[in-house]
Structure formats: C-alpha cells, structure tokens
Design an enzyme around this catalytic site. Structure first.
Site, PDB file in Angstrom:
ATOM      1  N   ARG A  50     -12.320  37.434 -20.499  1.00  0.00           N
ATOM      2  CA  ARG A  50     -11.302  37.702 -21.531  1.00  0.00           C
ATOM      3  C   ARG A  50     -11.514  39.092 -22.140  1.00  0.00           C
ATOM      4  NH1 ARG A  50     -10.691  33.438 -26.303  1.00  0.00           N
ATOM      5  NH2 ARG A  50     -12.639  34.397 -26.973  1.00  0.00           N
ATOM      6  N   ARG A  97      -6.934  63.372 -32.009  1.00  0.00           N
ATOM      7  CA  ARG A  97      -6.083  63.789 -33.129  1.00  0.00           C
ATOM      8  C   ARG A  97      -5.183  62.615 -33.482  1.00  0.00           C
ATOM      9  NH1 ARG A  97      -2.242  67.143 -31.596  1.00  0.00           N
ATOM     10  NH2 ARG A  97      -2.947  67.001 -29.455  1.00  0.00           N
ATOM     11  N   LYS A 147      -8.278  39.746 -28.006  1.00  0.00           N
ATOM     12  CA  LYS A 147      -8.986  39.381 -29.238  1.00  0.00           C
ATOM     13  C   LYS A 147      -9.250  40.708 -29.949  1.00  0.00           C
ATOM     14  CE  LYS A 147     -12.739  36.212 -30.373  1.00  0.00           C
ATOM     15  NZ  LYS A 147     -12.261  35.706 -31.630  1.00  0.00           N
ATOM     16  N   GLU A 180      -1.335  29.103 -33.640  1.00  0.00           N
ATOM     17  CA  GLU A 180      -2.789  28.922 -33.697  1.00  0.00           C
ATOM     18  C   GLU A 180      -3.235  29.057 -35.145  1.00  0.00           C
ATOM     19  OE1 GLU A 180      -4.412  32.282 -31.474  1.00  0.00           O
ATOM     20  OE2 GLU A 180      -2.994  33.622 -32.454  1.00  0.00           O
TER      21      GLU A 180
END
Ligand code: PLP
Length: 282
Positions: A50, A97, A147, A180
């Site tokens: 993941r 930048r 994540k 969730e």
C-alpha cells in the site's frame, strides 16, 4: 528510543526535519501505521504494497525502500520492543519553489516505533460510541491506497467525535453514503451478512478490512461490499470498526441508536486474534 532517518539510526532527540520539508509544509507525503506482536510485524507485505502504491500515486520515488523491512526489524531490536506501534513516513523532501515539484530533491524517509496502546478490554466487551461527522470525506474513488499526510479532514472529524463524547466519527461521501471512520473502516452485520462500503465509496483499503473480509466465511457470514446509507447502518444488528491498532472493535451506539455486542462481532474478533497468533506467535 532510536528512529531511522534517511539511512541512519539516530536517537530521537537528534532527529530533525527541515523547515522546507514538503510533508511539514503541505502534507506532501504518505505513511503507514503498523503493529508488531511478539517482535513480528503483522501483514508487513500488505502495508508495504500500500505504501508503494501511495507513493506511485503521488509520483514520489524514494531510494532505499527495498530495505524497509530490514530497517523496521533493526529498529524494533535497537528499541527493545516486541509489541509495538510502528510508523513509516515518506515525504517528497524539501521544496523547490512553492508547490512546484522538484523531481531532483530526494524524498525523506522516517521510521519510528513506540509501545502500542490498544483500547482497554472493557471497550472490546462493551463496544464504543460513534457519531456521524458533519464533514464530507474528500477521498476520491481511486485513492484507496493513499494514506496521505494531509490528514486535516480526519483530524477535525475525530475532534468532532471527541467533543461529542464519542470514540470515533464516521464520514459520509458527497452522495451521503457511509465511507470510513477518521482512522478506521466500518462493518455491519444483518441477517448473517457482513456488509462494508466498497472502495468506490471513497474508502481506504484498510489492511485490517481485507483480513476481516477473508474471515467472514469462517464466521458463517456471507460478505457484501455495498454502498450504505446511514439509515441502513442504523438498521444493522451489529456494527464494528477496524484498524491495525484497534483490530476489531465493537460499536455499541451510533447517534443514540444502540447495538448489542453480538456473536458475529465476537467470532470475527476471535478469529482475527487467532490469525495474529498464528502469523506472529505469542
Ligand atoms: N481509514 C482511515 C482513514 C485510516 O486512517 C485507517 C487507519 O489508520 C483505516 C481506514 C484502517 O486501515 P488499516 O486497517 O490499514 O489500519
């Protein structure tokens, strides 16, 4: 405690992040939270897959990730902890930048371990309270492996839960479907079926979620990934939330609607713990 930073193991007091680091400036990075039992990291390969997918999504290409497993075990040993919370953070490194991406600046990789503090056994027996957050989940359907360090929406949802006296907040998507929790995936049980929102609802593909899906059959439940309205969640017989640290945690109340901690949740909880024992010992 030692931490790992860009190729070195150093005492945590000496570990510094540059003020120009883009993880610090913009939340430009990804992380993994892992749990070690008995000195073994549970489902390490899945976490690393993941992590790699999240980095790919953000076009961050760090060197040295292939050594991450070795690094984690070295750190657990240096810190002499076998039951641990571990975190891997990778940021895009220092800024060029503004928000422009400078492909030449090397990413920063940090790993640390801590003693793990799972919820008390009383919460596993009685269940926890959830609220439905006023905040909308911003996760896009294809961001199920991301994540991200940009965690502000979840932090504010968790804050909402805390000030309302609850353990966790559930976020809905723009269509009003359940997605969730601020740090968890959600499941419910009705008539021997285990339901969880599909990834297209805007859900992190939780490592624990995937493990639990695989245990449904053994618990005598058929599995359905289904878009869920809050009303459908409220009609369930049992509800539980999952993540790497809390494992399988029953829910006793959502917005005033009470649930029993039923046999399906207890069976899944038991099967999960047995699996951890089989894979990590103890
Ligand atoms: N959803 C969110 C937003 C999370 O932050 C987490 C974990 O922290 C989860 C779900 C559960 O993921 P896992 O089971 O991989 O810990």
């Amino acid at each position: 405690m030692y931490v790992y930073m860009n190729g070195e193991f150093i005492p945590e007091e000496r570990a510094c992040v540059s003020p120009f680091d883009r993880g610090f400036l913009y939340g430009d990075g990804v992380f993994e939270t892992l749990r070690a039992y008995n000195g073994r990291v549970f489902r390490l390969n899945e976490h690393l897959q993941r992590l790699r997918a999240g980095l790919e999504y953000l076009h961050i290409r760090p060197e040295g990730l292939d050594r991450i497993e070795e690094i984690l075990y070295e750190l657990l040993s240096l810190n002499s902890i076998s039951d641990a919370y571990a975190r891997i953070s990778v940021t895009r490194g220092s800024t060029g930048r503004g928000i422009n991406i400078d492909r030449d600046s090397p990413p920063n990789i940090v790993v640390f371990t801590r003693r793990v503090y799972p919820p008390g056994e009383d919460l596993y027996e009685q269940g926890v309270e959830l609220v439905i957050s006023k905040r909308i989940n911003q996760r896009l359907p294809d961001e199920y492996n991301l994540k991200s360090h940009s965690f502000l929406n979840y932090i504010l949802a968790k804050y909402e839960a805390t000030y309302r006296g609850a353990y966790e907040a559930i976020l809905l998507n723009r269509e009003g479907h359940v997605t969730e929790g601020s740090v968890s995936n959600i499941f419910c049980v009705k008539e021997d079926r285990l339901y969880t929102p599909p990834l297209r609802s805007g859900v992190l593909r939780g490592i624990t979620r995937e493990v639990v899906k695989g245990l449904a059959g053994m618990a005598g439940l058929s599995l359905a990934e289904k878009e869920l309205l809050p009303g459908e969640l409220m009609e369930a017989e049992e509800v539980f939330i999952t993540n790497t640290i809390i494992e399988v945690l029953p829910v006793r109340e959502i917005e005033g609607r009470r649930f029993g901690v039923g046999s399906a949740t207890k069976t899944i909880q038991g099967l999960y713990r047995e699996l951890v024992k089989r894979e990590c010992g103890g």
